[in-house]
Design a protein around this motif. Structure first.
Motif, PDB file in Angstrom:
ATOM      1  N   ARG A 138      -7.031   3.869   4.955  1.00 35.79           N
ATOM      2  CA  ARG A 138      -7.432   2.678   5.704  1.00 35.79           C
ATOM      3  C   ARG A 138      -7.560   2.999   7.187  1.00 35.79           C
ATOM      4  N   ARG A 139      -6.606   3.755   7.711  1.00 33.48           N
ATOM      5  CA  ARG A 139      -6.649   4.138   9.130  1.00 33.48           C
ATOM      6  C   ARG A 139      -7.868   5.010   9.413  1.00 33.48           C
ATOM      7  N   LEU A 176       0.828  -1.200   0.000  1.00 37.34           N
ATOM      8  CA  LEU A 176       0.000   0.000   0.000  1.00 37.34           C
ATOM      9  C   LEU A 176       0.864   1.251   0.000  1.00 37.34           C
ATOM     10  N   THR A 177       0.348   2.277  -0.663  1.00 31.98           N
ATOM     11  CA  THR A 177       1.031   3.562  -0.644  1.00 31.98           C
ATOM     12  C   THR A 177       0.697   4.251   0.684  1.00 31.98           C
ATOM     13  N   ASP A 178       1.395   5.330   0.950  1.00 35.08           N
ATOM     14  CA  ASP A 178       1.139   6.067   2.186  1.00 35.08           C
ATOM     15  C   ASP A 178      -0.283   6.616   2.223  1.00 35.08           C
TER      16      ASP A 178
END
Length: 54
Positions: free
Chosen positions: A20-21, A12-14
């Protein structure tokens, strides 16, 4: 099983990690609000809800 032969899979990219968070936090807040709502309704109704006719 050799772990060296494994490919890393999806990385996953940043930005995706951040989204997601945020999604996880939103789900946690919604679940907490639902629990508080159920608790409050139970508290307001009190023991009178057990004295109803069947």
């Amino acid at each position: 099983m050799a772990t060296e032969d494994r490919e890393p899979g999806i990385i996953l990219t940043d930005e995706e990690k951040k989204r997601r968070r945020q999604r996880n936090v939103a789900i946690a807040l919604a679940l907490t609000a639902l629990c508080v709502l159920f608790w409050a309704v139970t508290l307001v109704k009190g023991p009178a809800m057990f004295n109803r006719p069947m």
